[in-house]
Design a protein around this motif. Structure first.
Motif, PDB file in Angstrom:
ATOM      1  N   ARG A 130      34.855  68.718  33.861  1.00  0.00           N
ATOM      2  CA  ARG A 130      34.493  70.021  33.283  1.00  0.00           C
ATOM      3  C   ARG A 130      35.653  71.009  33.393  1.00  0.00           C
ATOM      4  NH1 ARG A 130      28.417  70.362  36.111  1.00  0.00           N
ATOM      5  NH2 ARG A 130      28.112  68.105  36.045  1.00  0.00           N
ATOM      6  N   GLY A 131      36.838  70.502  33.712  1.00  0.00           N
ATOM      7  CA  GLY A 131      38.016  71.366  33.750  1.00  0.00           C
ATOM      8  C   GLY A 131      38.215  72.074  35.073  1.00  0.00           C
ATOM      9  N   THR A 173      36.399  80.787  34.634  1.00  0.00           N
ATOM     10  CA  THR A 173      37.145  81.898  34.031  1.00  0.00           C
ATOM     11  C   THR A 173      37.554  82.907  35.092  1.00  0.00           C
ATOM     12  OG1 THR A 173      35.170  83.220  33.701  1.00  0.00           O
ATOM     13  CG2 THR A 173      35.734  81.661  31.947  1.00  0.00           C
ATOM     14  N   GLU A 174      38.510  83.742  34.712  1.00  0.00           N
ATOM     15  CA  GLU A 174      38.978  84.763  35.653  1.00  0.00           C
ATOM     16  C   GLU A 174      37.821  85.667  36.072  1.00  0.00           C
ATOM     17  OE1 GLU A 174      42.346  87.052  34.371  1.00  0.00           O
ATOM     18  OE2 GLU A 174      42.352  88.267  36.195  1.00  0.00           O
ATOM     19  N   SER A 199      39.936  68.765  40.661  1.00  0.00           N
ATOM     20  CA  SER A 199      41.265  68.169  40.639  1.00  0.00           C
ATOM     21  C   SER A 199      41.957  68.355  39.303  1.00  0.00           C
ATOM     22  CB  SER A 199      41.186  66.679  40.997  1.00  0.00           C
ATOM     23  OG  SER A 199      40.402  65.986  40.047  1.00  0.00           O
ATOM     24  N   ALA A 200      41.188  68.695  38.250  1.00  0.00           N
ATOM     25  CA  ALA A 200      41.832  68.984  36.964  1.00  0.00           C
ATOM     26  C   ALA A 200      42.748  70.197  37.116  1.00  0.00           C
ATOM     27  CB  ALA A 200      40.777  69.234  35.883  1.00  0.00           C
ATOM     28  N   VAL A 201      42.367  71.117  38.010  1.00  0.00           N
ATOM     29  CA  VAL A 201      43.207  72.280  38.287  1.00  0.00           C
ATOM     30  C   VAL A 201      44.340  71.874  39.236  1.00  0.00           C
ATOM     31  CG1 VAL A 201      43.239  74.575  39.330  1.00  0.00           C
ATOM     32  CG2 VAL A 201      41.266  73.841  37.955  1.00  0.00           C
ATOM     33  N   GLY A 202      43.953  71.141  40.276  1.00  0.00           N
ATOM     34  CA  GLY A 202      44.918  70.782  41.306  1.00  0.00           C
ATOM     35  C   GLY A 202      46.044  69.899  40.795  1.00  0.00           C
ATOM     36  N   GLN A 203      45.806  69.202  39.717  1.00  0.00           N
ATOM     37  CA  GLN A 203      46.851  68.309  39.191  1.00  0.00           C
ATOM     38  C   GLN A 203      47.802  69.038  38.244  1.00  0.00           C
ATOM     39  OE1 GLN A 203      44.064  65.416  37.781  1.00  0.00           O
ATOM     40  NE2 GLN A 203      44.512  63.971  39.427  1.00  0.00           N
ATOM     41  N   GLU A 204      47.515  70.281  37.910  1.00  0.00           N
ATOM     42  CA  GLU A 204      48.357  71.053  36.990  1.00  0.00           C
ATOM     43  C   GLU A 204      48.941  72.247  37.722  1.00  0.00           C
ATOM     44  OE1 GLU A 204      49.381  70.475  34.060  1.00  0.00           O
ATOM     45  OE2 GLU A 204      48.229  68.617  33.804  1.00  0.00           O
TER      46      GLU A 204
END
Lengths: 461, 422
Positions: B141-142, B109-110, B145-150
């Motif tokens: 867990r989000g 989270t932020e 790479s789940a971030v890097g791919q979006e």
């Protein structure tokens, strides 16, 4: 374990053998060493090492299989070409054959230890009891093999794969020939050669008649063989050590080198009181004998050769090793006879100094020795063939063509009796080659019994 | 003597060699030993909510008896308490004020990002690296790479980080995408000071063929891991160069992926890296490899006349072009040096089975012959030849003016006759 044929007596309670104290001068590779070494192999195309091997083993292929962990396949690649791959791995002069031709030599990089890798793969096969070959469906044809050394073993194995019946005639009590009686113990001990012979014969269907000599006036004549067999393979090797015609040969303390080697390999030789030994000769048997005497603890061992060091026929790499171990060379000396003390014991070897052309210079020398070994050649046995029509003998050797066919149809030969005395690997190659010629002969309907009236009757009766 | 001092996205270090965020940068004690050995910087093992790891965790790829040509892992981010990590960052910076210590971070989270960034900066981190790359465990867990791919998520989190960080922010990109550029641009839009790439590649490194379980094995199961080590260098170089040559992408790059020695480092710098990060080579050989890296780079720079690393960065990028711009009339053939040839004839087999059947054995010699009229100049023989400098690819003048495929299409430029196409 009992076997249907006689092998070396290595059972518990058997007397210790003189060779047992020797260690391998090239240590067996462990799995790690083998893998690292195998991975160094470049896997050459049309590899020079294959061309240098008399049995043309596909060396890069068997090495690659060690590298990939396919050890079973590696052993099979070796045995496909040479069923005596285990002994050849130990006794081959690889320095002048496969290893000597490795392309790394041209790169200033140590050549691949091919013999060591072959030993690794073949030892694995023998330890694990892997067998790759079965006897072929019986053809009903029978082949007599005279002698039970490497040539006959290789021939018999190949003949059995083709389905032909085999009988080995061996005048000694055990099979294996020089692989059991004659290999320097730091290369291979008698029991290894004996076990390998047993393993080769494990293909089944080979009858061994041990303690039986063949020839005119011997236990079995060639006429007898021609009555009973469709073909004959001659693989009887060489005869006794040559002796000096000069005075003194035959005194205590003087041995033929081959005879001596056999004696200490299969039993014991008493060397107490021997401080100095002289080996007469300059060939590989002489060099082996020198290294063996050093290994047996003789303090001073000298090789006396009539020519110079640069002209000895023994392998240079073996002689270098002998010198490292302490051997001395005495050059330009030709044996005359032996000196004895008052009690008749050997005191020294009397030799004539000779020039480069082997002509005596008029000077004599005595090298002190309590033991002298003569390694000046072995007699040729082709005399036993006297009376066998058509067989040609050349300088004491059975003359054969490129396929191993001797002069008389149905007769084939290979190994020392045909080549005059070469390596085990040559015998293995020639035995296998002759077996193929025999198979072709039999396949074309050939048979000794067919052109022998009594035999023909016998065959049909 | 070349000046190796480096400034990558505002993060300064005595040389361009940084430990990548990974086991060799797991603790203060390790990093101090690495700095003593000569490393210029370290990206701390990723900080976040401490996790629980499995055993085993690593898998190696052997080839031809060489172990560890490729490597993968299923280890997660730090499993040590955050306060311990922060205390150690402080201790390292105190002892090595001029070395780069970069905190690699991965939270959700932020609020968590704000908190962990402030604590990292307070501890003395010279920069931050946002771990948007880890392809196993954390992505489920989000994170990683789940971030890097979006790209949109990447941009959003990058902008959070920039909002809270007074120190430079690097975004670590995942190679598990079809095109790296949109992801680099997302980081740029989010305000990143630079990017680092590549993170590890999603992989299964092998299978235990007796147990029939992939490796690394955790009891009776395994999972996909992150692939790295020498074998991934070509993939890393391509992604690096893809960003470096983009007109839109303007950020400094910290290069990662299979760097094992000084040559690799030179290649990365020439294709656009301002610093290079190393993990697997250190895991396999230890911190000591940096000595050769420093010497080799320094010698290379002296030889080439580069005074600073900055002068070198990206010097090979303009020479990375499109296939359509290659000169089709440039012709080379293989030449075999008879003096150097050892007669292995690997080139004969390679050419016959794998190329254009134009290298032949010669009667009476082990040195093969090249049929130059048929040789297409493919390089295969040179690649298989075990002797350095024995086979060379030499230019053959053919009288044709240079002509590319693009020029041929647009202007009808004349092309030389094809070789080996019968």
């Amino acid at each position: 374990m009992t076997t249907p044929y006689p092998t070396l007596n290595a059972s518990a309670g058997a007397p210790a053998r003189g060779e047992e104290g020797f260690e391998d001068y090239k240590r067996a590779l462990n799995a790690n060493q083998a893998r690292v070494e195998a991975n160094r192999c470049l896997y050459c195309s049309d590899a020079p090492c294959i061309a240098a091997c008399p049995t043309e083993i596909n060396i890069p292929e068997f090495i690659r299989k060690i590298a990939t962990g396919n050890e079973r396949g590696s052993a099979k690649t070796i045995f496909d070409s040479n069923i005596l791959g285990q002994s050849c791995a130990r006794v081959c002069p690889v320095e002048v054959l496969c290893v000597g031709s490795c392309v790394y030599n041209h790169m200033g990089v140590p050549p691949i230890q091919i013999g060591q890798l072959q030993r690794y793969a073949t030892d694995r096969a023998h330890e694990e009891g892997w067998r790759f070959y079965e006897a072929g469906a019986s053809t009903g044809r029978r082949v007599a093999l005279v002698g039970a050394g490497p040539a006959s073993l290789a021939a018999a194995h190949e003949l059995r794969r083709a389905g032909h019946g085999c009988v080995l005639f061996e005048r000694r009590p055990q099979v294996g020939g020089l692989n059991v009686t004659g290999v320097a113990p730091y290369k291979m001990k008698a029991d290894v050669g004996a076990r390998e012979a047993e393993w080769v014969l494990g293909i089944g269907g080979v009858e061994v008649r041990a303690g039986v000599s063949v020839g005119a006036g011997e236990d079995v004549s060639f006429e007898d063989l021609e009555r009973e067999f469709d073909a004959v393979f001659l693989g009887f090797g060489l005869g006794a050590d040559s002796r000096l015609e000069a005075e003194g040969a035959g005194v205590p303390g003087v041995w033929g080198a081959v005879e001596f080697i056999e004696a200490f390999k299969l039993s014991q030789v008493d060397l107490s009181g021997v401080r100095e030994a002289v080996v007469v000769g300059g060939g590989n048997t002489a060099v082996d004998a020198v290294r063996e005497l050093i290994g047996l603890g003789v303090p001073s061992v000298t090789m006396a050769y009539r020519r110079g060091e640069d002209r000895m026929s023994g392998y240079a790499h073996e002689w270098r090793a002998a010198k490292v171990e302490g051997a001395r060379g005495a050059w330009g000396l030709s044996p005359l006879g032996f000196e004895r003390d008052a009690a008749g014991a050997l005191r020294g070897v009397r030799l004539a100094e000779v020039d480069a052309a082997c002509a005596p210079t008029g000077t004599e020398r005595v090298l002190e020795a309590q033991l002298a070994l003569l390694a000046i050649g072995q007699s040729k046995l082709a005399g036993v063939l006297a009376g066998v029509e058509g067989l040609a003998v050349e300088r004491g050797c059975v003359r054969v063509d490129a396929e191993g066919r001797a002069g008389r149809a149905g007769y084939f030969a290979g190994g020392d009796c045909a080549n005059g005395g070469k390596e085990v690997v040559n015998a293995a190659a020639e035995g296998k080659r002759a077996a193929r010629a025999i198979d072709a002969f039999l396949g074309a309907g050939g048979s000794l019994r067919a052109h022998n009236s009594r035999g023909a009757t016998g065959a049909q009766g | 003597m070349a000046d190796l001092r480096t400034n990558c996205a505002g993060i300064k270090s005595p040389n361009p060699f940084w430990l990548a965020s990974a086991p060799p940068a797991n603790s203060g004690g390790q990093i101090m030993r690495a700095f003593d050995a000569g490393w210029g910087g370290a990206v701390w093992k990723t900080l976040g909510t401490p996790i629980q790891n499995v055993s085993s965790r690593f898998g190696g790829l052997s080839y031809g008896g060489v172990r560890g040509v490729g490597f993968n892992n299923i280890e997660l981010i730090t499993d040590r308490p955050l306060e311990v990590n922060f205390r150690e960052i402080y201790e390292v910076k105190k002892r090595f004020p001029d070395h780069a210590v970069v905190a690699s971070l991965m939270v959700e989270t932020e609020e968590e990002w704000r908190d962990i960034i402030m604590r990292s900066v307070d501890a003395g981190a010279d920069g931050l690296e946002l771990n948007f790359g880890c392809p196993h465990g954390m992505c489920e867990r989000g994170m990683g790479s789940a971030v890097g791919q979006e790209p949109t998520v990447n941009e959003r989190i990058t902008s959070w980080a920039k909002r809270y960080s007074p120190v430079p922010v690097l975004v670590k990109l995942t190679p598990n995408v079809s095109d790296i550029l949109p992801h680099g641009l997302a980081a740029q839009r989010g305000g990143a000071d630079g990017v680092s790439l590549i993170n590890t590649i999603k992989s299964i490194i092998g299978v235990d063929i007796e147990r029939m379980v992939p490796v690394p094995r955790v009891e009776g199961l395994s999972t996909n891991g992150g692939y790295c080590g020498a074998a991934v260098k070509p993939i890393a170089l391509h992604m690096l160069a893809s960003l470096a040559r983009s007109r839109e992408f303007q950020l400094p790059i910290s290069g990662i992926g299979g760097v094992s020695d000084w040559r690799d480092a030179v290649e990365f710098i020439l294709l656009g890296s301002s610093s290079v990060q190393v993990c697997t080579a250190v895991m396999l050989k230890g911190y000591r490899i940096v000595e050769d890296m420093i010497e080799g780079l320094s010698d290379y720079m002296d030889r080439q006349g580069f005074k600073t690393v900055d002068e070198m960065v990206g010097r090979a990028v303009p020479q990375y072009s499109e296939w359509g711009n290659l000169n089709l009339n440039y012709e080379t053939v293989a030449k075999i040096s008879a003096d150097k040839c050892i007669g292995c004839q690997l080139c004969v087999t390679a050419c016959h089975d794998g190329a254009h059947q134009c290298i032949h054995p010669q009667e009476g010699s082990r040195v093969p012959r090249v049929d130059e009229a048929e040789c297409v100049g493919c390089n295969l023989c040179q690649i298989v030849c075990p002797v350095e400098g024995c086979i060379t690819m030499e230019e053959v003048p053919n009288g044709f003016s240079p002509a590319t495929w693009n020029e041929h299409l647009s202007e009808g430029a004349a092309l030389r006759p094809k070789k080996g196409a019968h």
